[in-house]
Design an enzyme around this catalytic site. Structure first.
Site, mmCIF file in Angstrom:
data_model
loop_
_atom_site.group_PDB
_atom_site.id
_atom_site.type_symbol
_atom_site.label_atom_id
_atom_site.label_comp_id
_atom_site.label_asym_id
_atom_site.label_seq_id
_atom_site.Cartn_x
_atom_site.Cartn_y
_atom_site.Cartn_z
ATOM 1 N N ILE A 193 -5.886 -45.630 -127.863
ATOM 2 C CA ILE A 193 -4.750 -44.907 -128.281
ATOM 3 C C ILE A 193 -3.553 -44.967 -127.106
ATOM 4 O O ILE A 193 -2.421 -45.134 -127.457
ATOM 5 C CB ILE A 193 -5.034 -43.813 -128.982
ATOM 6 C CG1 ILE A 193 -5.870 -43.737 -130.338
ATOM 7 C CG2 ILE A 193 -3.819 -42.964 -129.072
ATOM 8 C CD1 ILE A 193 -6.223 -42.390 -130.785
ATOM 9 N N CYS A 240 -5.236 -39.471 -138.095
ATOM 10 C CA CYS A 240 -4.834 -40.699 -138.912
ATOM 11 C C CYS A 240 -4.619 -40.580 -140.158
ATOM 12 O O CYS A 240 -3.800 -41.028 -140.924
ATOM 13 C CB CYS A 240 -5.550 -41.790 -138.296
ATOM 14 S SG CYS A 240 -7.201 -41.733 -138.699
ATOM 15 N N PRO A 244 -15.091 -43.068 -129.129
ATOM 16 C CA PRO A 244 -15.929 -41.928 -128.765
ATOM 17 C C PRO A 244 -15.235 -40.803 -128.925
ATOM 18 O O PRO A 244 -15.635 -39.781 -129.686
ATOM 19 C CB PRO A 244 -16.195 -41.982 -127.178
ATOM 20 C CG PRO A 244 -15.974 -43.476 -126.968
ATOM 21 C CD PRO A 244 -14.941 -43.899 -127.795
ATOM 22 N N ASN A 254 -15.143 -36.013 -132.812
ATOM 23 C CA ASN A 254 -14.069 -35.141 -133.440
ATOM 24 C C ASN A 254 -14.102 -35.119 -134.757
ATOM 25 O O ASN A 254 -13.040 -34.647 -135.653
ATOM 26 C CB ASN A 254 -12.489 -35.201 -132.881
ATOM 27 C CG ASN A 254 -12.300 -34.827 -131.435
ATOM 28 O OD1 ASN A 254 -12.630 -33.830 -130.937
ATOM 29 N ND2 ASN A 254 -11.552 -35.603 -130.799
#
Length: 312
Positions: A15, A132, A166, A171
Site C-alpha cells: 500500500i 477498502c 499480513p 485486521n
C-alpha cells in the site's frame, strides 16, 4: 513553481509503495518527503531510494530523526491499527499540528470517504480512510440515503486472497467493525453490517462488492440516478470503479415483511448494487482494486487538504 506540501509515508509495503508512486506521478499539491519502513531490504524502501526519496528503516523514530522532518506536513500511515495509535502519539510530541491520513482501521480520527464527506474534514488533523470495502460501498449507501431514509445497509466485499497481505489479515475484526460503523456514520444507515471474503480463485479476481440497502419507499428512478451520479464521482479519483450491472430493486410489502436481526420487521424498498474495482496497476496488480481504492482515496483526501492549506 506552485508550492507543494511534503508528505511522508509510514509503511513500505504494497500500500505504501503504491501510494508513493501515485504521489510521484500525480501529486499536484503534494510531493514525497520520506518513505518510512522497518525492513531495511523492503522493495518499497529500495524503490524510494532509487527515485530520490529520503528513506529510513527505523520506523517512526527514524522519520523524526530525518534531517528534513521539520518540512513534513502530511503523514500517511499504511501500517496497522495498533501501530497507528503509537505513530500518531509519537509524531504529535514533536509536531502537534501535523496532518495524519490513516489507512489502517484504527479510527482515531473521524472517518473520511472523499466523495461523501471530505469537505467536512478539511481541518481535521487525523482522518481515517475506513477500509477498502468502506471506500467502495459507503458512497452507494449514501447515494440511497440522500433520496430516502435508510434503515439497514449490508455490504459484502470480495477481494483476491493474493491481495490480502499480513496487515489486512491481521485486521479482519477491525475491518468489519470499522466498516459497519462507518456505514452508519457516513452512509446514513440506521444499522450497518460488513462482511469481507478472501477469494482464493486462480487466476485472481478483481475486487467485487455487493451493497444491500433497505430504505423507506422511494422513487426508483431517483434512487438509481443518485447511485449512478455517485459512482461517476468516485470514478474521478478511482478510474477502475464501476457498476457491474444495473441497480436492482425489490418492493418489500407490509404483508410480507423481512425480519432483520437488530432491526425487526421491515417493509419498504430493497436496493441491490453490484460493483467492481479494478486497480490502476501503478505498483500493485490490476486485480488488487481493494488496495488501489485505499491509496487513491487517501491521495484524493490529502490533495484536497493541501489545496485548502495552500489556499490555491
Amino acid at each position: 513553481m506552485t508550492r507543494k506540501l511534503k508528505a511522508a509515508i509510514i509503511g513500505s509495503g504494497n500500500i505504501g509503495t503504491d501510494l508513493m508512486i501515485k504521489i510521484l506521478r500525480h501529486g499536484k499539491h503534494l510531493e514525497m518527503g520520506a518513505m518510512v519502513g522497518i525492513d531495511p531490504v523492503s522493495d518499497g524502501l529500495a524503490r524510494a531510494a532509487r527515485m530520490g526519496v529520503p528513506t529510513t528503516h527505523e520506523g517512526v523514530e527514524g522519520l523524526i530523526n530525518l534531517p528534513n522532518f521539520a518540512e513534513i506536513d502530511v503523514v500517511f500511515d499504511a501500517t496497522s491499527a495498533g501501530a497507528h495509535v503509537t505513530n500518531d502519539a509519537r509524531l504529535r510530541e514533536f509536531k502537534p499540528g501535523i496532518r495524519m491520513i490513516d489507512l489502517t482501521p484504527a479510527a482515531i480520527g473521524p472517518y473520511c470517504v472523499p466523495v461523501v464527506n471530505l469537505n467536512d474534514r478539511l481541518d481535521a488533523l487525523n482522518v481515517n480512510m475506513v477500509t477498502c470495502g468502506g471506500q467502495a460501498t459507503i458512497p452507494m449507501v449514501a447515494a440511497v440515503s440522500r433520496v430516502a431514509k435508510v434503515h439497514y445497509a449490508e455490504i459484502v466485499a470480495s477481494i483476491s486472497s493474493k491481495s490480502a497481505g499480513p496487515g489486512t489479515r491481521a485486521n479482519i475484526d477491525e475491518f468489519t467493525e470499522t466498516t459497519s460503523k462507518a456505514i452508519e456514520v457516513i452512509g446514513g444507515a440506521a444499522k450497518g453490517k460488513a462482511i469481507i471474503v478472501l477469494n482464493p480463485a486462480e487466476p485472481p479476481l478483481i475486487m467485487r462488492d455487493t451493497v444491500y440497502v433497505l430504505s423507506a419507499a422511494a422513487n426508483r428512478v431517483e434512487v438509481e440516478a443518485s447511485i449512478e451520479e455517485m459512482a461517476a464521482a468516485v470514478q474521478q479519483y478511482v478510474p477502475g470503479y464501476r457498476l457491474k450491472q444495473k441497480v436492482q430493486f425489490d418492493e418489500i410489502p407490509a404483508s410480507a415483511p423481512l425480519n432483520i436481526p437488530g432491526l425487526g420487521k421491515f417493509s419498504g424498498l430493497k436496493t441491490s448494487v453490484f460493483l467492481e474495482v479494478e486497480g490502476a496497476a501503478h505498483y500493485l496488480p490490476a486485480y488488487a482494486g481493494n488496495l488501489d481504492i485505499m491509496t487513491s482515496a487517501a491521495l484524493a483526501t490529502a490533495e484536497r487538504m493541501a489545496q485548502a492549506a495552500l489556499n490555491v
